[in-house]
Write a protein that holds these residues in place. Structure first.
Motif, PDB file in Angstrom:
ATOM      1  N   ASP A 200       0.837  -1.195   0.000  1.00 22.36           N
ATOM      2  CA  ASP A 200       0.000   0.000   0.000  1.00 22.36           C
ATOM      3  C   ASP A 200       0.873   1.246   0.000  1.00 22.36           C
ATOM      4  OD1 ASP A 200       1.030  -0.003   2.544  1.00 22.36           O
ATOM      5  OD2 ASP A 200      -0.869  -0.480   3.541  1.00 22.36           O
ATOM      6  N   ALA A 201       0.236   2.394   0.147  1.00 20.54           N
ATOM      7  CA  ALA A 201       0.963   3.663   0.123  1.00 20.54           C
ATOM      8  C   ALA A 201       1.977   3.746   1.254  1.00 20.54           C
ATOM      9  CB  ALA A 201      -0.020   4.831   0.202  1.00 20.54           C
ATOM     10  N   ALA A 202       1.635   3.181   2.414  1.00 20.38           N
ATOM     11  CA  ALA A 202       2.570   3.214   3.543  1.00 20.38           C
ATOM     12  C   ALA A 202       3.827   2.409   3.220  1.00 20.38           C
ATOM     13  CB  ALA A 202       1.892   2.661   4.790  1.00 20.38           C
ATOM     14  N   TRP A 203       3.647   1.236   2.590  1.00 23.60           N
ATOM     15  CA  TRP A 203       4.805   0.427   2.201  1.00 23.60           C
ATOM     16  C   TRP A 203       5.705   1.208   1.237  1.00 23.60           C
ATOM     17  CZ3 TRP A 203       6.441  -1.106  -2.626  1.00 23.60           C
ATOM     18  CH2 TRP A 203       7.488  -2.019  -2.654  1.00 23.60           C
ATOM     19  N   ALA A 204       5.097   1.883   0.256  1.00 23.16           N
ATOM     20  CA  ALA A 204       5.885   2.656  -0.707  1.00 23.16           C
ATOM     21  C   ALA A 204       6.656   3.762  -0.006  1.00 23.16           C
ATOM     22  CB  ALA A 204       4.964   3.239  -1.776  1.00 23.16           C
ATOM     23  N   ARG A 205       6.030   4.380   1.003  1.00 26.36           N
ATOM     24  CA  ARG A 205       6.721   5.443   1.725  1.00 26.36           C
ATOM     25  C   ARG A 205       7.894   4.884   2.525  1.00 26.36           C
ATOM     26  NH1 ARG A 205       3.533  10.377   4.366  1.00 26.36           N
ATOM     27  NH2 ARG A 205       3.218  10.624   2.137  1.00 26.36           N
ATOM     28  N   TRP A 206       7.764   3.639   3.006  1.00 22.39           N
ATOM     29  CA  TRP A 206       8.880   3.039   3.748  1.00 22.39           C
ATOM     30  C   TRP A 206      10.042   2.710   2.822  1.00 22.39           C
ATOM     31  CZ3 TRP A 206       8.310   4.177   8.433  1.00 22.39           C
ATOM     32  CH2 TRP A 206       7.116   4.023   9.122  1.00 22.39           C
ATOM     33  N   VAL A 207       9.718   2.211   1.623  1.00 18.35           N
ATOM     34  CA  VAL A 207      10.774   1.685   0.757  1.00 18.35           C
ATOM     35  C   VAL A 207      11.483   2.783  -0.039  1.00 18.35           C
ATOM     36  CG1 VAL A 207       9.439   1.243  -1.358  1.00 18.35           C
ATOM     37  CG2 VAL A 207      11.271  -0.331  -0.703  1.00 18.35           C
TER      38      VAL A 207
END
Length: 666
Positions: A200-207
């Motif tokens: 999700d968007a949170a995963w993309a922000r982490w990576v």
């Protein structure tokens, strides 16, 4: 004793890696917080153990402990201290230890700075990273142990490859590995997300920060390698599509695509499956580069080893890690449905086109690099794929990419207005067309001059386009200056980072174009007092003399560089002969004006006649290559300082004002 301590630390690190790669995974599956939390102290323990091993090998080089085979084969008592230290990674075993050291450093960074990551994602990510580390620890322990002893120990070592005894090469491998290995974090995040079945968007922000950090280091690493080849090899060039050059360029291309696709996941919850695949393939290409350098299947000045057993191990590691992750991807990808829909003409559409062009360019370079290997293996004869192939197929892909780089940021998310974007880019278009026409006419107006004019026109288009985009964001000239400055102050730093990075690409395009089409070269035998003119610059040969270096003998030439009768500089190139190991090298002398380089090389004494063989070059706009690379890296640094990219930075809500916010009894 120090060497044995380093070896023992690697064995212990392998045991810790086995624990870290299994227990947190089981804990994440069971929802056991204690088992998941084990990943963090395990990452710290592995960092300390591998760091101890790296320090032990460095110590052996610094004190010239020639009872260690690795030191005896790659060092010498006469080497300057800088090259004693850089000799640690100037060979196969040491470079592999550096690779592992960076692997565990990234894992420790996630353990320390990823406190606000979801516990299950953090545990699985660190476990996957530990699996990669365990594979490389097996590699180094069973095929490439840097701590093997030599009995009896020699009085002195064989010395480091003279081509590597250079400041550029001292820092090039660590910078390159920080990029290569950095993509392992994106890979680990991707595999962890596949295991969880959630992107999700949170995963993309982490990576994104980890991908951006790796991309920044790889950009600098490639630039350092290109700079080294330019001034150290003495051939006046900065890129030759060498297989090992390609091995670092391919993950850079794929990593650039990954950066842009992660933006779409974060902003629009789209391209999730594609982004995961890119993360896997980018790290896979990093492993492929490791295989090419160490397998001996290619010949390159950059290659470390030619041991087929080591190459087979890396190939096995590549197959297990990438093959296993692709199998997991095949199972999980159908469930990763994209959320946001978008029109072809939109910000998402431009980023998707960017990805397609980057992926095609990567596949093109991969094909050209591996085709000679496959042709040889299939008994199809010796085939050489060189610059003509790569230039013919790679350059046309870059034209639409650069055009899109200026238009894309001007488009809206979901649905864009391409006519409106082009209307705002009228200045960029007008200047680009003007530069194209003027360049083409000045170059001669022939068919062969079109590509040079196109290259310069594209550079101007992109450079002005990114400036217009930034001005449009702050409403420059469309609002009072104070308001524009206020808007600039509230812009996210990632916006400035993008502007700098894209401007850096424009400078690189200009440097590549001008240095390729208008470079001048003179090769001749010169005697003292003779003058040769290159593009209006006079090189007067003053003669040559023998000089003694710390671990080499050299013939040093002397050229007085002048223009219009005024002396500008004295250039002193050298032809060196190293003694340990015996090897000649060429040291070019370069004077830069900031816009162009004047480049002189002295060769051997001419046979049968007085004088020396010399090569003189005029290199227009070559400095723009290094300016552009630094500007791209600076863009990455600026973007990393954006608060939105700080891993785990929570958004604090202000307490509501008024009676409801008062504590009881107030």
């Amino acid at each position: 004793m120090i060497a044995e301590l380093g070896h023992y630390a690697l064995v212990l690190a392998f045991m810790v890696a086995l624990v870290q790669s299994t227990v947190p995974l089981i804990g994440a599956h069971r929802g056991d917080a204690v088992m998941m939390d084990l990943a963090r102290p395990a990452a710290l323990a592995m960092f300390l153990l591998v760091g101890t091993a790296f320090a032990a090998l460095t110590y052996a080089y610094v004190v010239s402990d020639f009872s260690v085979i690795n030191v005896a084969e790659n060092s010498h008592t006469d080497k300057p201290m800088l090259y004693k230290v850089s000799g640690v990674w100037g060979n196969h075993e040491g470079s592999l230890l550096l690779w592992i050291t960076i692997l565990v450093t990234y894992a420790l960074a996630v353990a320390l700075f990823g406190r606000n990551l979801p516990p299950t994602l953090r545990a699985r990510t660190l476990a996957v990273q530990a699996m990669i580390t365990a594979g490389f620890l097996l590699f180094i322990l069973f095929t490439s142990n840097p701590f093997l002893r030599l009995d009896p120990a020699p009085m002195d070592g064989r010395g480091l490859n003279p081509l590597l005894q250079d400041p550029g090469l001292a820092f090039h491998p660590p910078m390159l590995y920080l990029g290569y290995v950095g993509f392992s974090m994106a890979f680990s995040f991707a595999v962890a997300a596949l295991i969880e079945g959630k992107v999700d968007a949170a995963w993309a922000r982490w990576v994104r920060p980890w991908t951006l950090l790796a991309w920044m280091f790889l950009t600098l690493g490639i630039a350092l390698g290109s700079w080294w080849a330019y001034y150290e090899l003495g051939w006046g060039g900065w890129w030759y599509w060498d297989p090992v050059e390609n091995a670092s360029f391919m993950p850079w291309l794929a990593g650039t695509a990954l950066l842009h696709s992660a933006i779409v996941v974060e902003k629009r919850d789209a391209l999730k499956s594609w982004t995961i695949l890119l993360a896997i393939l980018t790290f896979g290409l990093s492993l492929l580069g490791t295989f090419l350098v160490r397998s001996g299947i290619i010949t390159s000045v950059h290659a470390f080893a030619s041991d087929p057993t080591r190459g087979l191990f890396v190939l096995l590691l590549l197959g297990v890690s990438v093959g296993g992750s692709l199998m997991l991807y095949a199972v999980r990808a159908p469930s990763l449905k994209g959320g946001g829909l978008f029109a072809p003409v939109s910000r998402e559409g431009s980023l998707l086109l960017n990805n397609l062009l980057m992926a095609t360019a990567t596949a093109t370079v991969l094909l050209g690099t591996l085709y000679p290997v496959f042709a040889d293996a299939l008994k199809l004869g010796k085939v050489t794929v060189g610059p003509p192939f790569f230039n013919a197929v790679f350059v046309p892909l870059m034209v639409p990419l650069i055009l899109t780089m200026a238009i894309g940021p001007m488009l809206s998310w979901k649905r864009g207005d391409v006519k409106g974007a082009l209307a705002r880019l009228w200045l960029a278009a007008a200047l680009a067309v003007g530069v194209f026409v003027v360049t083409w006419l000045l170059a001669g107006g022939g068919l062969d001059d079109v590509m040079a004019a196109v290259g310069l026109g594209l550079a101007v288009w992109l450079l002005v386009g990114v400036a217009v985009e930034l001005a449009d964001r702050v409403k420059l000239f469309r609002a009072p200056l104070g308001e524009s400055l206020r808007r600039a102050g509230t812009l996210p730093r990632a916006a400035f980072g993008m502007t700098l990075a894209h401007a850096g690409v424009a400078l690189v395009v200009a440097g590549v174009t001008v240095s390729s089409y208008w470079k001048e070269e003179r090769v001749q035998v010169m005697v003292p007092g003779q003058t040769v003119t290159v593009s209006g610059w006079d090189f007067t040969f003053q003669g040559a003399r023998e000089v003694q270096g710390p671990n080499y003998d050299a013939v040093e030439g002397s050229f007085v560089l002048s223009r219009d009768g005024e002396q500008i500089a004295v250039l002193t190139p050298e032809k060196r002969q190293y003694t340990s190991p015996p090897m000649p090298t060429t040291e070019a002398a370069i004077h830069t004006t900031g816009w162009a380089d004047l480049y002189a090389v002295v060769g051997d004494a001419a046979q049968g006649q007085p004088g020396y063989v010399t090569r003189l070059y005029f290199e227009p706009l070559v400095p723009f290559l290094w300016y552009g690379a630094l500007l791209m890296a600076l863009g990455g640094i600026v973007s990393l300082t954006d608060r939105r990219h700080r891993v785990g930075a929570p958004t604090r809500k202000k307490a509501a004002a008024g009676p409801a916010a008062k504590p009881a009894g107030a």
